[in-house]
Design a protein around this motif. Structure first.
Motif, mmCIF file in Angstrom:
data_model
loop_
_atom_site.group_PDB
_atom_site.id
_atom_site.type_symbol
_atom_site.label_atom_id
_atom_site.label_comp_id
_atom_site.label_asym_id
_atom_site.label_seq_id
_atom_site.Cartn_x
_atom_site.Cartn_y
_atom_site.Cartn_z
ATOM 1 N N CYS A 337 0.838 -1.325 0.030
ATOM 2 C CA CYS A 337 0.089 0.013 0.032
ATOM 3 C C CYS A 337 0.772 1.227 -0.002
ATOM 4 N N LEU A 338 0.594 2.353 -1.059
ATOM 5 C CA LEU A 338 1.291 3.404 -1.056
ATOM 6 C C LEU A 338 0.355 4.460 -0.219
ATOM 7 N N ALA A 339 0.793 5.066 0.557
ATOM 8 C CA ALA A 339 0.010 5.975 1.344
ATOM 9 C C ALA A 339 0.871 7.399 1.359
ATOM 10 N N SER A 340 -0.052 8.486 1.986
ATOM 11 C CA SER A 340 0.240 9.995 1.633
ATOM 12 C C SER A 340 0.863 10.235 3.325
ATOM 13 N N ALA A 341 1.811 11.238 3.060
ATOM 14 C CA ALA A 341 2.276 11.662 4.172
ATOM 15 C C ALA A 341 1.225 11.918 5.189
ATOM 16 N N TYR A 343 -0.641 9.806 7.055
ATOM 17 C CA TYR A 343 -1.268 8.683 7.142
ATOM 18 C C TYR A 343 -0.578 7.516 7.885
ATOM 19 N N PRO A 344 -1.047 7.041 8.894
ATOM 20 C CA PRO A 344 -2.319 7.504 9.636
ATOM 21 C C PRO A 344 -1.955 8.604 10.604
ATOM 22 N N PRO A 345 -3.006 9.274 10.965
ATOM 23 C CA PRO A 345 -4.513 9.145 10.592
ATOM 24 C C PRO A 345 -4.879 9.559 9.095
ATOM 25 N N GLY A 346 -4.589 10.514 8.896
ATOM 26 C CA GLY A 346 -5.192 11.126 7.630
ATOM 27 C C GLY A 346 -4.049 11.835 6.811
ATOM 28 N N PRO A 347 -4.246 11.961 5.621
ATOM 29 C CA PRO A 347 -3.501 12.698 4.690
ATOM 30 C C PRO A 347 -3.138 14.290 5.174
ATOM 31 N N ASP A 348 -1.774 14.463 4.973
ATOM 32 C CA ASP A 348 -1.659 15.761 5.656
ATOM 33 C C ASP A 348 -1.792 16.785 4.177
ATOM 34 N N HIS A 349 -1.940 16.278 3.022
ATOM 35 C CA HIS A 349 -2.070 16.885 1.830
ATOM 36 C C HIS A 349 -2.908 16.156 0.788
ATOM 37 N N VAL A 350 -3.851 16.649 0.226
ATOM 38 C CA VAL A 350 -4.301 15.762 -0.997
ATOM 39 C C VAL A 350 -4.072 16.663 -2.383
ATOM 40 N N GLY A 351 -4.391 16.024 -3.475
ATOM 41 C CA GLY A 351 -4.280 16.614 -4.770
ATOM 42 C C GLY A 351 -2.979 16.620 -5.340
ATOM 43 N N GLY A 384 -6.427 10.826 -0.432
ATOM 44 C CA GLY A 384 -6.705 10.164 0.796
ATOM 45 C C GLY A 384 -5.485 9.716 1.260
ATOM 46 N N GLY A 385 -5.693 8.829 2.479
ATOM 47 C CA GLY A 385 -4.411 8.435 3.214
ATOM 48 C C GLY A 385 -3.797 7.036 2.341
ATOM 49 N N ARG A 386 -4.732 6.183 2.556
ATOM 50 C CA ARG A 386 -3.899 4.840 1.598
ATOM 51 C C ARG A 386 -4.558 5.368 0.183
ATOM 52 N N VAL A 387 -3.569 5.393 -0.622
ATOM 53 C CA VAL A 387 -3.758 6.043 -2.179
ATOM 54 C C VAL A 387 -3.611 4.805 -3.053
ATOM 55 N N LEU A 388 -3.052 3.649 -3.076
ATOM 56 C CA LEU A 388 -2.888 2.852 -3.952
ATOM 57 C C LEU A 388 -2.430 1.403 -3.254
ATOM 58 N N THR A 389 -2.753 0.238 -3.909
ATOM 59 C CA THR A 389 -2.110 -1.005 -3.601
ATOM 60 C C THR A 389 -1.246 -1.251 -4.856
ATOM 61 N N SER A 412 5.530 7.952 -7.893
ATOM 62 C CA SER A 412 5.941 9.036 -6.944
ATOM 63 C C SER A 412 4.952 10.030 -6.806
ATOM 64 N N TRP A 413 4.802 10.676 -5.634
ATOM 65 C CA TRP A 413 4.560 11.953 -5.412
ATOM 66 C C TRP A 413 4.876 12.327 -4.115
ATOM 67 N N PRO A 414 4.824 13.746 -3.739
ATOM 68 C CA PRO A 414 5.539 14.313 -2.568
ATOM 69 C C PRO A 414 4.947 13.734 -1.438
ATOM 70 N N GLY A 415 5.683 13.283 -0.676
ATOM 71 C CA GLY A 415 5.227 12.629 0.704
ATOM 72 C C GLY A 415 4.965 11.158 0.759
ATOM 73 N N LEU A 416 5.081 10.485 -0.363
ATOM 74 C CA LEU A 416 4.512 9.185 -0.495
ATOM 75 C C LEU A 416 5.369 8.155 0.498
ATOM 76 N N HIS A 417 4.875 7.265 1.161
ATOM 77 C CA HIS A 417 5.601 6.443 2.080
ATOM 78 C C HIS A 417 5.005 5.041 1.945
ATOM 79 N N TYR A 418 5.706 3.954 2.394
ATOM 80 C CA TYR A 418 5.304 2.649 2.036
ATOM 81 C C TYR A 418 6.097 1.851 2.927
ATOM 82 N N ARG A 419 5.594 0.624 3.424
ATOM 83 C CA ARG A 419 6.622 0.016 3.984
ATOM 84 C C ARG A 419 7.299 -0.884 3.101
#
Ligand code: AMP
Ligand code: GLY
Length: 428
Positions: A337-341, A343-351, A384-389, A412-419
């Motif tokens: 799962c690729l998540a936004s900066a 998350y959790p709990p929520g994305p700092d930023h969308v768009g 959103g928080g979890r963006v893609l799998t 890639s996008w700014p702030g993307l993180h994943y395990r």
């Protein structure tokens, strides 16, 4: 050729829509409300998915041969009941059976009546604060306190500290933490050991096992950090993580007795049932919980393994007569799962514009399932928080994992993180 309506907008629903679109008997997949990934498979229609009337209105217009409802809030709200009342064949449990996920207290009562191995527990209502605190005081750590109702996956506290458990009980029962969802709470025995998810398909009477998968619920590598909806999953789950006879054992000791008890209570279960297991090394396998739907992100690593016809499975479940054997390809699947900066709990930023989706999908065996995305001016952006799998199949877990991470590295996008350690503990 048949038309299917998929209700939902997450990665799980994208994977279901994708699996249904691959069926030789499906000609059209419509999603409501869907997401940009699902839009690539067919039309998406806006709808408030937790409103039974609104969803049934969409189905009346679309006139699908089958509706598949993916997420728990619509199921608990009775979306399947209304769809069936209006004559739409629907895969998913009615509200009376979805209560298995809608009320933890009721679920535990069902498990106890059915003799299913599960953590010892006691449920307390809003006026039983003193008794609840006394129950906590008499327990041994770890302390486990859960809201009775749905709390978007946040209603469970597992702690080594009695003060934290007591605070949680107060905050839940007063309604301060989760409103009515917490005014009844379940306090249960703490278990240990690895957690697995078993997925089965039910027709009201019987069930067919589909697969085991393992989710990774903590935000960061090494199972560190806060809980999430799930940061990645893999399937199958090999020994020694899962003993070879675990599925048969749980079908016998958990799934079949539970289905019989539900029928006895007038709540026959149809649809996908998710059995959350904890393999306690001392006490043996225990059912932690049931969910009345496929897992997310587990669905994204099970559906790509499916060789048999997902449409046939869902239709038979809806009709109350499962027959078609579930056949899995001899492949492994790993989903990251690729998540936004934030998350959790929520994305700092969308768009933020997501780069590299086509390059990722070009890696062999890879499918990119959308969740928190939005199309803006023809570009896929984060929403959103979890963006893609990013899911990849391969001949074994190591190969699937390499492909999933090769594909993830192209996005890639700014702030993307994943395990970086999804499925690592299952490698030889
Ligand atoms: P649930 O929503 O009931 O699955 O709980 C969320 C998470 O809390 C689970 O995935 C487990 O990691 C943990 N958990 C739940 N119940 C227990 C328990 N009885 N003992 C230890 N951990 C638990
Ligand atoms: N993967 C956890 C869930 O779907 O609830």
């Amino acid at each position: 050729m048949n038309k299917v309506l998929v209700v939902g907008s997450g990665g799980r629903e994208h994977a279901l829509a994708w699996g249904l679109a691959r069926s030789p008997s499906v000609g059209e997949v419509v999603s409501a409300p869907g997401n940009p990934g699902m839009a690539a498979l067919g039309e998406c229609l806006p709808v408030e998915a937790t409103s039974p009337d609104r969803v049934a209105d969409v189905a009346d217009r679309v006139r699908p041969d089958l509706v598949v409802v993916g997420a728990d809030p619509p199921l608990v709200a009775g979306v399947v009941d209304e769809l069936q009342a209006r004559g739409h064949p629907t895969c998913g449990p009615v509200a009376a059976a979805a209560r298995l996920e809608g009320s933890k207290k009721w679920m535990k009562e069902v498990l106890a009546s059915a003799g299913v191995p599960t953590a010892a527990y006691h449920a307390f209502g809003a006026r039983e604060l003193d008794a609840a605190l006394a129950y906590v005081d008499a327990m041994a750590a770890p302390y486990v306190v859960k809201t009775d109702g749905l709390a978007a996956g946040k209603g469970v506290i597992v702690t080594e500290f009695i003060a934290e458990a007591r605070d949680a009980v107060r905050a839940y029962l007063s309604g301060e933490a989760f409103g009515d969802a917490g005014r009844t709470c379940v306090i249960e025995e703490g278990l240990h050991g690895p957690e697995l998810s078993l997925f089965v398909l039910c027709d009201g009477r019987d069930a067919l096992p589909i697969a085991l998968a393992q989710d990774h619920k903590r935000a960061f590598d090494g199972d560190e950090g806060p809980n999430t909806g799930g940061m990645g999953a893999y399937s199958p789950v090999p020994a020694p993580v899962a003993p070879p006879d675990l599925v048969d054992e749980m079908m016998e000791r958990a799934i079949r007795p539970t289905l019989a008890e539900l029928r006895r209570r007038g709540a026959a279960f149809r649809g996908f049932l998710y059995c959350g297991l904890m393999l306690d090394p001392v006490k043996g396998p225990r059912v932690l919980e049931y969910n009345v739907r496929f897992g997310d992100p587990e669905c994204q690593v099970v559906v790509p393994r499916l060789a048999s016809d997902l449409y046939a499975h869902c239709l038979e479940s809806a009709d109350g007569r499962i027959e078609t054997k579930v056949v899995l390809d001899d492949v492994a699947c790993v989903g990251v799962c690729l998540a936004s900066a934030g998350y959790p709990p929520g994305p700092d930023h969308v768009g933020d514009v997501i780069e590299g989706l086509a390059a990722a999908a070009a890696v062999p065996g890879v499918e990119v399932f959308h969740a928190g995305t939005k199309l803006v001016d023809g570009q896929v952006t984060t929403n959103g928080g979890r963006v893609l799998t990013v899911s990849a199949t391969g001949p074994d877990l190591a190969a699937a994992r390499d492909r999933a991470y090769a594909a993830a590295a192209r996005i890639s996008w700014p702030g993307l993180h994943y395990r970086r350690d999804i499925a690592a503990q299952a490698l030889p």
